[in-house]
Design a protein around this motif. Structure first.
Motif, PDB file in Angstrom:
ATOM      1  N   MET A 271     -26.608   7.099  35.718  1.00  0.00           N
ATOM      2  CA  MET A 271     -25.750   6.692  35.080  1.00  0.00           C
ATOM      3  C   MET A 271     -24.537   6.315  35.278  1.00  0.00           C
ATOM      4  N   MET A 272     -23.928   5.231  34.625  1.00  0.00           N
ATOM      5  CA  MET A 272     -22.641   4.474  35.049  1.00  0.00           C
ATOM      6  C   MET A 272     -21.539   5.277  34.517  1.00  0.00           C
ATOM      7  N   ASP A 273     -20.629   5.600  35.279  1.00  0.00           N
ATOM      8  CA  ASP A 273     -19.321   6.113  34.603  1.00  0.00           C
ATOM      9  C   ASP A 273     -18.445   4.962  33.964  1.00  0.00           C
ATOM     10  N   LEU A 274     -17.941   5.501  32.832  1.00  0.00           N
ATOM     11  CA  LEU A 274     -16.816   4.328  32.279  1.00  0.00           C
ATOM     12  C   LEU A 274     -15.557   4.488  33.002  1.00  0.00           C
ATOM     13  N   PRO A 275     -14.776   3.507  33.084  1.00  0.00           N
ATOM     14  CA  PRO A 275     -13.690   3.659  33.680  1.00  0.00           C
ATOM     15  C   PRO A 275     -12.535   4.193  32.730  1.00  0.00           C
ATOM     16  N   LYS A 276     -11.478   5.113  33.344  1.00  0.00           N
ATOM     17  CA  LYS A 276     -10.522   5.919  32.704  1.00  0.00           C
ATOM     18  C   LYS A 276      -9.602   4.705  31.876  1.00  0.00           C
ATOM     19  N   PRO A 277      -9.212   5.196  30.820  1.00  0.00           N
ATOM     20  CA  PRO A 277      -8.078   4.350  30.108  1.00  0.00           C
ATOM     21  C   PRO A 277      -6.984   4.111  30.695  1.00  0.00           C
ATOM     22  N   ASP A 278      -6.344   5.012  31.600  1.00  0.00           N
ATOM     23  CA  ASP A 278      -5.311   4.465  32.349  1.00  0.00           C
ATOM     24  C   ASP A 278      -5.608   3.246  33.463  1.00  0.00           C
ATOM     25  N   ALA A 279      -6.748   3.294  33.953  1.00  0.00           N
ATOM     26  CA  ALA A 279      -7.106   2.129  34.845  1.00  0.00           C
ATOM     27  C   ALA A 279      -7.477   1.059  34.048  1.00  0.00           C
ATOM     28  N   LEU A 280      -7.907   1.200  32.862  1.00  0.00           N
ATOM     29  CA  LEU A 280      -7.975  -0.031  31.756  1.00  0.00           C
ATOM     30  C   LEU A 280      -6.580  -0.755  31.489  1.00  0.00           C
ATOM     31  N   ALA A 281      -5.628   0.059  31.251  1.00  0.00           N
ATOM     32  CA  ALA A 281      -4.328  -0.336  30.837  1.00  0.00           C
ATOM     33  C   ALA A 281      -3.785  -0.893  31.996  1.00  0.00           C
ATOM     34  N   THR A 282      -3.694  -0.430  33.137  1.00  0.00           N
ATOM     35  CA  THR A 282      -3.112  -1.075  34.342  1.00  0.00           C
ATOM     36  C   THR A 282      -3.874  -2.386  34.451  1.00  0.00           C
ATOM     37  N   LEU A 283      -5.180  -2.619  34.598  1.00  0.00           N
ATOM     38  CA  LEU A 283      -5.944  -3.796  34.652  1.00  0.00           C
ATOM     39  C   LEU A 283      -5.607  -5.010  33.447  1.00  0.00           C
ATOM     40  N   ALA A 284      -5.179  -4.328  32.394  1.00  0.00           N
ATOM     41  CA  ALA A 284      -4.785  -5.148  31.343  1.00  0.00           C
ATOM     42  C   ALA A 284      -3.373  -6.103  31.767  1.00  0.00           C
ATOM     43  N   PHE A 285      -2.270  -4.920  32.309  1.00  0.00           N
ATOM     44  CA  PHE A 285      -1.045  -5.398  32.677  1.00  0.00           C
ATOM     45  C   PHE A 285      -1.274  -6.586  33.842  1.00  0.00           C
ATOM     46  N   VAL A 286      -2.019  -6.198  34.985  1.00  0.00           N
ATOM     47  CA  VAL A 286      -2.364  -6.974  35.760  1.00  0.00           C
ATOM     48  C   VAL A 286      -2.857  -8.482  35.365  1.00  0.00           C
ATOM     49  N   LEU A 287      -3.820  -8.500  34.487  1.00  0.00           N
ATOM     50  CA  LEU A 287      -4.343  -9.712  34.030  1.00  0.00           C
ATOM     51  C   LEU A 287      -3.309 -10.352  33.283  1.00  0.00           C
ATOM     52  N   ALA A 288      -2.598  -9.828  32.431  1.00  0.00           N
ATOM     53  CA  ALA A 288      -1.487 -10.406  31.507  1.00  0.00           C
ATOM     54  C   ALA A 288      -0.296 -10.937  32.706  1.00  0.00           C
ATOM     55  N   GLY A 289      -0.145 -10.285  33.769  1.00  0.00           N
ATOM     56  CA  GLY A 289       0.742 -11.152  34.562  1.00  0.00           C
ATOM     57  C   GLY A 289       0.061 -12.253  35.351  1.00  0.00           C
ATOM     58  N   LEU A 290      -1.025 -12.218  35.480  1.00  0.00           N
ATOM     59  CA  LEU A 290      -1.753 -13.263  36.232  1.00  0.00           C
ATOM     60  C   LEU A 290      -1.764 -14.628  35.498  1.00  0.00           C
ATOM     61  N   PHE A 291      -2.215 -14.470  34.015  1.00  0.00           N
ATOM     62  CA  PHE A 291      -2.171 -15.081  32.848  1.00  0.00           C
ATOM     63  C   PHE A 291      -0.810 -15.939  32.724  1.00  0.00           C
ATOM     64  N   LEU A 292       0.266 -15.204  32.825  1.00  0.00           N
ATOM     65  CA  LEU A 292       1.739 -15.403  32.794  1.00  0.00           C
ATOM     66  C   LEU A 292       2.144 -16.526  33.938  1.00  0.00           C
ATOM     67  N   LEU A 293       1.749 -15.981  35.036  1.00  0.00           N
ATOM     68  CA  LEU A 293       1.985 -16.768  36.237  1.00  0.00           C
ATOM     69  C   LEU A 293       1.298 -18.164  36.107  1.00  0.00           C
ATOM     70  N   ARG A 294      -0.064 -18.120  35.661  1.00  0.00           N
ATOM     71  CA  ARG A 294      -0.501 -19.635  35.223  1.00  0.00           C
ATOM     72  C   ARG A 294       0.173 -20.545  34.356  1.00  0.00           C
ATOM     73  N   PHE A 295       0.572 -19.738  33.324  1.00  0.00           N
ATOM     74  CA  PHE A 295       1.283 -20.347  32.289  1.00  0.00           C
ATOM     75  C   PHE A 295       2.623 -21.072  32.943  1.00  0.00           C
ATOM     76  N   LEU A 296       3.375 -20.197  33.744  1.00  0.00           N
ATOM     77  CA  LEU A 296       4.597 -20.780  34.239  1.00  0.00           C
ATOM     78  C   LEU A 296       4.122 -22.083  35.281  1.00  0.00           C
ATOM     79  N   LEU A 297       3.253 -21.742  35.990  1.00  0.00           N
ATOM     80  CA  LEU A 297       2.892 -22.890  36.840  1.00  0.00           C
ATOM     81  C   LEU A 297       2.544 -24.002  36.081  1.00  0.00           C
ATOM     82  N   LEU A 298       1.849 -23.827  34.980  1.00  0.00           N
ATOM     83  CA  LEU A 298       1.191 -25.122  34.214  1.00  0.00           C
ATOM     84  C   LEU A 298       2.425 -25.627  33.687  1.00  0.00           C
ATOM     85  N   VAL A 299       3.304 -25.065  33.014  1.00  0.00           N
ATOM     86  CA  VAL A 299       4.707 -25.587  32.632  1.00  0.00           C
ATOM     87  C   VAL A 299       5.534 -26.432  33.535  1.00  0.00           C
ATOM     88  N   ARG A 300       5.478 -25.703  34.787  1.00  0.00           N
ATOM     89  CA  ARG A 300       6.256 -26.367  35.938  1.00  0.00           C
ATOM     90  C   ARG A 300       5.667 -27.473  36.205  1.00  0.00           C
TER      91      ARG A 300
END
Length: 99
Positions: free
Chosen positions: A1-30
Motif C-alpha cells: 500500500m502506498m503512503d500519501l505524502p504529508k500535507p507539509d511536504a505538499l505545501a513545500t512542494l507547492a511553494f517550490v513549484l510556484a517559485g519555478l513558475f515565477l522564474l519562468r515568467f520573469l525569464l519570458l518577460v525579460r
C-alpha cells in the motif's frame, strides 16, 4: 500500500513549484523585452506591460500569453501552498519545510 505524502511536504512542494513558475515568467518577460529592444532599439523594462494584449506586437503575442500563463500558475501554486500551511497552523499540526 502506498503512503500519501504529508500535507507539509505538499505545501513545500507547492511553494517550490510556484517559485519555478515565477522564474519562468520573469525569464519570458525579460526575453520579450530584449526582443522588443532589438526591434525598437529601446528597452523599457516594464514588467507590467505583459498584461496588455498586443503590447509586444502581433508576432510576439504567443510568448506574451505564455508569460501570463506562467504567472497564473505561479499564483495558483502559491495560493495552494499558503492555504495548506494556514490549515496546518490552524489545526495545530507540526510544520516542517521538507520534501
Amino acid at each position: 500500500m502506498m503512503d500519501l505524502p504529508k500535507p507539509d511536504a505538499l505545501a513545500t512542494l507547492a511553494f517550490v513549484l510556484a517559485g519555478l513558475f515565477l522564474l519562468r515568467f520573469l525569464l519570458l518577460v525579460r526575453r520579450l523585452d530584449r526582443w522588443q529592444a532589438r526591434e525598437n532599439g529601446v528597452r523599457e523594462g516594464d514588467y507590467r506591460r505583459f498584461l496588455r494584449k498586443g503590447s509586444f506586437g502581433a508576432d510576439l503575442e504567443p510568448e506574451r500569453t505564455m508569460a501570463v500563463r506562467q504567472l497564473v500558475m505561479a499564483g495558483l501554486f502559491l495560493a495552494a501552498g499558503l492555504s495548506l500551511f494556514l490549515w496546518l497552523f490552524l489545526t495545530g499540526q507540526p510544520v516542517r519545510f521538507s520534501l
